[in-house]
Design a protein around this motif. Structure first.
Motif, PDB file in Angstrom:
ATOM      1  N   UNK A  74       0.825  -1.198   0.000  1.00 43.43           N
ATOM      2  CA  UNK A  74       0.000   0.000   0.000  1.00 43.43           C
ATOM      3  C   UNK A  74       0.864   1.254   0.000  1.00 43.43           C
ATOM      4  N   UNK A  75       0.314   2.341  -0.545  1.00 47.23           N
ATOM      5  CA  UNK A  75       1.041   3.609  -0.580  1.00 47.23           C
ATOM      6  C   UNK A  75       0.043   4.751  -0.540  1.00 47.23           C
ATOM      7  N   UNK A  76       0.556   5.942  -0.300  1.00 49.70           N
ATOM      8  CA  UNK A  76      -0.248   7.163  -0.367  1.00 49.70           C
ATOM      9  C   UNK A  76       0.657   8.308  -0.795  1.00 49.70           C
ATOM     10  N   UNK A  77       0.088   9.252  -1.541  1.00 57.97           N
ATOM     11  CA  UNK A  77       0.836  10.444  -1.943  1.00 57.97           C
ATOM     12  C   UNK A  77       0.449  11.608  -1.052  1.00 57.97           C
ATOM     13  N   UNK A  78       1.459  12.324  -0.578  1.00 59.96           N
ATOM     14  CA  UNK A  78       1.253  13.568   0.158  1.00 59.96           C
ATOM     15  C   UNK A  78       2.140  14.615  -0.506  1.00 59.96           C
ATOM     16  N   UNK A  79       1.546  15.460  -1.323  1.00 61.53           N
ATOM     17  CA  UNK A  79       2.330  16.456  -2.050  1.00 61.53           C
ATOM     18  C   UNK A  79       3.313  15.795  -3.000  1.00 61.53           C
ATOM     19  N   UNK A  80       4.579  16.131  -2.846  1.00 64.94           N
ATOM     20  CA  UNK A  80       5.632  15.605  -3.703  1.00 64.94           C
ATOM     21  C   UNK A  80       6.353  14.420  -3.037  1.00 64.94           C
ATOM     22  N   UNK A  81       5.608  13.604  -2.337  1.00 61.02           N
ATOM     23  CA  UNK A  81       6.222  12.506  -1.590  1.00 61.02           C
ATOM     24  C   UNK A  81       5.257  11.338  -1.525  1.00 61.02           C
ATOM     25  N   UNK A  82       5.813  10.130  -1.610  1.00 63.36           N
ATOM     26  CA  UNK A  82       5.026   8.919  -1.417  1.00 63.36           C
ATOM     27  C   UNK A  82       5.402   8.284  -0.088  1.00 63.36           C
ATOM     28  N   UNK A  83       4.400   7.744   0.587  1.00 63.64           N
ATOM     29  CA  UNK A  83       4.628   6.943   1.790  1.00 63.64           C
ATOM     30  C   UNK A  83       4.204   5.511   1.488  1.00 63.64           C
ATOM     31  N   UNK A 132       6.099   5.413 -13.073  1.00 65.05           N
ATOM     32  CA  UNK A 132       7.321   4.805 -12.540  1.00 65.05           C
ATOM     33  C   UNK A 132       8.060   5.869 -11.743  1.00 65.05           C
ATOM     34  N   UNK A 133       8.406   5.539 -10.503  1.00 62.99           N
ATOM     35  CA  UNK A 133       9.149   6.442  -9.630  1.00 62.99           C
ATOM     36  C   UNK A 133      10.450   5.746  -9.236  1.00 62.99           C
ATOM     37  N   UNK A 134      11.559   6.435  -9.424  1.00 57.14           N
ATOM     38  CA  UNK A 134      12.850   5.892  -9.014  1.00 57.14           C
ATOM     39  C   UNK A 134      13.486   6.844  -8.002  1.00 57.14           C
ATOM     40  N   UNK A 135      14.177   6.273  -7.032  1.00 61.94           N
ATOM     41  CA  UNK A 135      14.790   7.122  -6.021  1.00 61.94           C
ATOM     42  C   UNK A 135      15.289   6.329  -4.838  1.00 61.94           C
ATOM     43  N   UNK A 136      15.550   7.030  -3.750  1.00 58.29           N
ATOM     44  CA  UNK A 136      16.069   6.437  -2.523  1.00 58.29           C
ATOM     45  C   UNK A 136      14.971   6.468  -1.463  1.00 58.29           C
ATOM     46  N   UNK A 137      14.538   5.298  -1.029  1.00 56.52           N
ATOM     47  CA  UNK A 137      13.512   5.206   0.016  1.00 56.52           C
ATOM     48  C   UNK A 137      14.180   5.242   1.379  1.00 56.52           C
ATOM     49  N   UNK A 138      13.577   5.988   2.285  1.00 58.08           N
ATOM     50  CA  UNK A 138      14.117   6.124   3.636  1.00 58.08           C
ATOM     51  C   UNK A 138      13.034   5.818   4.664  1.00 58.08           C
ATOM     52  N   UNK A 176       4.625  -1.227  12.902  1.00 58.72           N
ATOM     53  CA  UNK A 176       4.352  -0.742  11.552  1.00 58.72           C
ATOM     54  C   UNK A 176       5.497   0.125  11.064  1.00 58.72           C
ATOM     55  N   UNK A 177       5.943  -0.143   9.869  1.00 63.17           N
ATOM     56  CA  UNK A 177       7.018   0.642   9.280  1.00 63.17           C
ATOM     57  C   UNK A 177       6.491   1.433   8.090  1.00 63.17           C
ATOM     58  N   UNK A 178       7.080   2.576   7.835  1.00 60.09           N
ATOM     59  CA  UNK A 178       6.701   3.428   6.708  1.00 60.09           C
ATOM     60  C   UNK A 178       7.967   3.890   6.002  1.00 60.09           C
ATOM     61  N   UNK A 179       7.971   3.768   4.691  1.00 57.37           N
ATOM     62  CA  UNK A 179       9.071   4.294   3.874  1.00 57.37           C
ATOM     63  C   UNK A 179       8.633   5.591   3.219  1.00 57.37           C
ATOM     64  N   UNK A 180       9.568   6.507   3.078  1.00 58.35           N
ATOM     65  CA  UNK A 180       9.336   7.792   2.414  1.00 58.35           C
ATOM     66  C   UNK A 180      10.114   7.812   1.108  1.00 58.35           C
ATOM     67  N   UNK A 181       9.433   8.176   0.007  1.00 59.97           N
ATOM     68  CA  UNK A 181      10.076   8.248  -1.305  1.00 59.97           C
ATOM     69  C   UNK A 181       9.673   9.553  -1.966  1.00 59.97           C
ATOM     70  N   UNK A 182      10.617  10.451  -2.153  1.00 54.96           N
ATOM     71  CA  UNK A 182      10.317  11.743  -2.775  1.00 54.96           C
ATOM     72  C   UNK A 182      10.074  11.578  -4.273  1.00 54.96           C
ATOM     73  N   UNK A 183       9.114  12.359  -4.779  1.00 54.84           N
ATOM     74  CA  UNK A 183       8.812  12.345  -6.207  1.00 54.84           C
ATOM     75  C   UNK A 183       9.764  13.299  -6.916  1.00 54.84           C
ATOM     76  N   UNK A 184      10.860  12.751  -7.373  1.00 53.44           N
ATOM     77  CA  UNK A 184      11.868  13.542  -8.070  1.00 53.44           C
ATOM     78  C   UNK A 184      12.113  12.999  -9.473  1.00 53.44           C
ATOM     79  N   UNK A 185      12.416  11.719  -9.549  1.00 49.30           N
ATOM     80  CA  UNK A 185      12.686  11.065 -10.838  1.00 49.30           C
ATOM     81  C   UNK A 185      11.444  10.236 -11.195  1.00 49.30           C
ATOM     82  N   UNK A 186      10.556  10.844 -11.979  1.00 46.66           N
ATOM     83  CA  UNK A 186       9.214  10.297 -12.167  1.00 46.66           C
ATOM     84  C   UNK A 186       8.803  10.413 -13.638  1.00 46.66           C
TER      85      UNK A 186
END
Length: 239
Positions: A74-83, A132-138, A176-186
């Motif tokens: 599962x995921x959700x978008x908040x502005x320029x970021x995916x969780x 397609x979103x590519x990047x570094x998940x934190x 519960x864990x959550x990863x953050x992925x910024x929408x940069x390379x999209x």
């Protein structure tokens, strides 16, 4: 698909000035420009966000022990970021926390809108919308951000639900864990319309056209132990 491959062409990637029309686009890169059918690619925020906001499940790809792995989640978008939602026992979540600056990932979302039936098997296709979103998940470790992200995940599936349910207690939040992925390379890619038959096949006696594929909701089914006094919330009645 039967389209002829073409070499990638990367447009200029200089950042646009804030407030300019170009600021509403993700800058294409070598990894986000498709090698085939470039005219189907899109980088504007409106298209990308609409595709992301219309789905609940993504596929998260990463490399584990030298092997590629893809997981649905599962995921959700908040502005320029995916969780991205997960369990603290999940391998990618542990990997993201152990690596600096994070876990390199590729996240994809796809909608199938229609089955495209051509006269020839070669030209059969589907109508689709994808991102397609590519990047570094934190990993998200700040308690306030994590709580907001979990609310966003719930509300992304059913808008308004997070305010109409008990929030996670400390034990549940810790599990519960959550990863953050910024929408940069999209990038987005879409196909629409009918089949592309060869001119010499037009007279063949085979049905051709598009079978639409639609997503819908059924009537909410109450749990067996739901008290009769609890009415159906308005946000569910409006689905």
């Amino acid at each position: 698909m039967s389209d002829t491959p073409v070499a990638p062409s990367v447009p200029p990637t200089a950042p646009a000035a804030a407030g300019s029309p170009e600021a509403a686009f993700y800058a294409p890169t070598e990894r986000t420009v498709p090698t085939r059918i470039r005219e189907r690619a899109a980088y504007d925020h409106e298209t990308v966000h609409a595709i992301l906001d219309a789905a609940y499940v993504c596929h998260l790809g990463f490399v584990r022990d030298g092997r590629p792995v893809v997981l649905p989640t599962l995921y959700a978008r908040v502005g320029q970021r995916l969780y991205v939602h997960g369990s603290t026992g999940s391998r990618p979540l542990r990997m993201a926390g152990a690596e600096d600056p994070g876990l390199p990932v590729c996240l994809t979302v796809t909608h199938v809108d229609g089955l495209v039936l051509a006269r020839s098997a070669f030209h059969h296709s589907i109508n689709y919308r994808s991102v397609v979103v590519q990047g570094i998940a934190q990993p998200v470790t700040d308690p306030a951000e994590k709580a907001a992200a979990l609310d966003a995940l719930v509300d992304h599936a059913v808008p308004g639900r997070s305010a109409d349910s008990r929030p996670a207690n400390p034990k549940e939040a810790a599990a519960t864990a959550v990863l953050r992925l910024d929408l940069t390379e999209v990038s987005a890619k879409t196909r629409s319309g009918g089949p592309n038959d060869e001119p010499e096949d037009v007279e063949l006696p085979y049905w051709t056209g598009v079978v639409p594929v639609r997503h819908g909701y059924g009537s909410p089914v109450p749990a067996d132990d739901l008290a009769p006094s609890v009415a159906l919330p308005g946000y569910l009645a409006h689905l």
